[in-house]
Design an enzyme around this catalytic site. Sequence first.
Site, PDB file in Angstrom:
ATOM      1  N   HIS A 107       0.832  -1.215   0.000  1.00 11.11           N
ATOM      2  CA  HIS A 107       0.000   0.000   0.000  1.00 11.11           C
ATOM      3  C   HIS A 107       0.854   1.246   0.000  1.00 11.11           C
ATOM      4  CE1 HIS A 107       0.997  -0.708   4.229  1.00 11.11           C
ATOM      5  NE2 HIS A 107       0.755   0.578   4.462  1.00 11.11           N
ATOM      6  N   ASP A 109       0.484   4.906   1.942  1.00 13.85           N
ATOM      7  CA  ASP A 109      -0.306   5.289   3.111  1.00 13.85           C
ATOM      8  C   ASP A 109      -1.465   6.233   2.785  1.00 13.85           C
ATOM      9  OD1 ASP A 109       0.863   3.714   5.068  1.00 13.85           O
ATOM     10  OD2 ASP A 109       2.553   5.090   5.260  1.00 13.85           O
ATOM     11  N   HIS A 265       4.678   0.138   0.094  1.00 15.70           N
ATOM     12  CA  HIS A 265       5.456  -0.591   1.108  1.00 15.70           C
ATOM     13  C   HIS A 265       4.631  -1.730   1.686  1.00 15.70           C
ATOM     14  CE1 HIS A 265       3.393   2.604   3.360  1.00 15.70           C
ATOM     15  NE2 HIS A 265       3.431   1.803   4.400  1.00 15.70           N
ATOM     16  N   ARG A 280       5.415   6.287  14.349  1.00 20.33           N
ATOM     17  CA  ARG A 280       5.175   6.720  12.972  1.00 20.33           C
ATOM     18  C   ARG A 280       4.469   8.075  12.924  1.00 20.33           C
ATOM     19  NH1 ARG A 280       1.525   3.684   8.325  1.00 20.33           N
ATOM     20  NH2 ARG A 280       0.103   5.389   8.695  1.00 20.33           N
TER      21      ARG A 280
HETATM   22  C1  SIN Z   1       3.337   0.649   7.731  1.00 19.19           C
HETATM   23  O1  SIN Z   1       3.431   1.861   7.900  1.00 19.19           O
HETATM   24  O2  SIN Z   1       2.620   0.168   6.873  1.00 19.19           O
HETATM   25  C2  SIN Z   1       4.140  -0.259   8.627  1.00 19.19           C
HETATM   26  C3  SIN Z   1       5.513  -0.474   8.161  1.00 19.19           C
HETATM   27  C4  SIN Z   1       6.268  -1.362   9.119  1.00 19.19           C
HETATM   28  O3  SIN Z   1       5.851  -1.513  10.274  1.00 19.19           O
HETATM   29  O4  SIN Z   1       7.296  -1.915   8.713  1.00 19.19           O
END
Ligand code: SIN
Length: 289
Positions: A107, A109, A265, A280
Amino acid sequence: MTAAMAGKAAITVTPNENGFGAAITGLDLSKPLAPNVLTEVKDAWARHSVVWFPDQPLTHDELEAFTLQIGPFGVDPFIKPMEGRPHILELRREPDEKARNFGAGWHSDWSFQETPPAATILHSKVVPPVGGDTLYADCYRAYDALSDEMKRVLGTLTAIHSAALPYGTDGIFAHEKEKRTMEIVVSKEAEKTFPHPLVRTHPVTGRKALFVSPVYTLGIEGMKREESAAILGYLYTHMTKDEFVYRHKWHENMLTMWDNRCTLHYADGGYDGHLRVMHRTTVAGERPV
Ligand code: SIN
């Protein structure tokens, strides 16, 4: 005279061989960056799409302050933020959790928003001894590799994005039975849809990138379900070929920043029995064109 005053690079940028992803060293992110250093960081980020800064222990205030140097905070829906920190999400998975790790699907974000975040910044607090890598797909090179005719056709299409699949009232999280430490808020709001061009042009680099993902793209405007599914299925396989993917390995106190406008990602699992904790933030973006 400092390196910056002499017109030399103030930071060291070490890209991966194919240019997708780069380590940046020679700076301390806990302090405000000098304007020329910030410019170099932004330039490196624009060139390499995913950049990481090893050995950066940061407090919550410092993580927020670094984020704000890149741009204003984005809006993070459907996940309860940290207490007293509305702009920091804690991605936490305890050793006894069996639920699928958060982010385990390709995806970009919050692509269902009208103005999805330009950047996501992830800071590692506790890294498991095995697994827990993050995979990144280069949506520029995936686009560049298509035939001219395919580019022409895709360039006319609009994709429909929505958060329904993960966060809707009939979505994946709504049906989850296993314990999850992160507090996910499923909602009707997640079922809204938003159209974006299937190929978007990056506002800084001017390069074109594919902008669809299996987690947040429901279909293609004006097409039958099976027609969209065939095109999108082809694109997902294409975009996530090994040649376009970089596997990122974490170390504690590493800060990684990726560009949601030209990457996908995927949070890889493989660390059951171990704690993983990441913090995050997101940086607001613009409406894709
Ligand atoms: C994400 O933001 O999708 C998570 C990425 C991760 O935890 O490696």
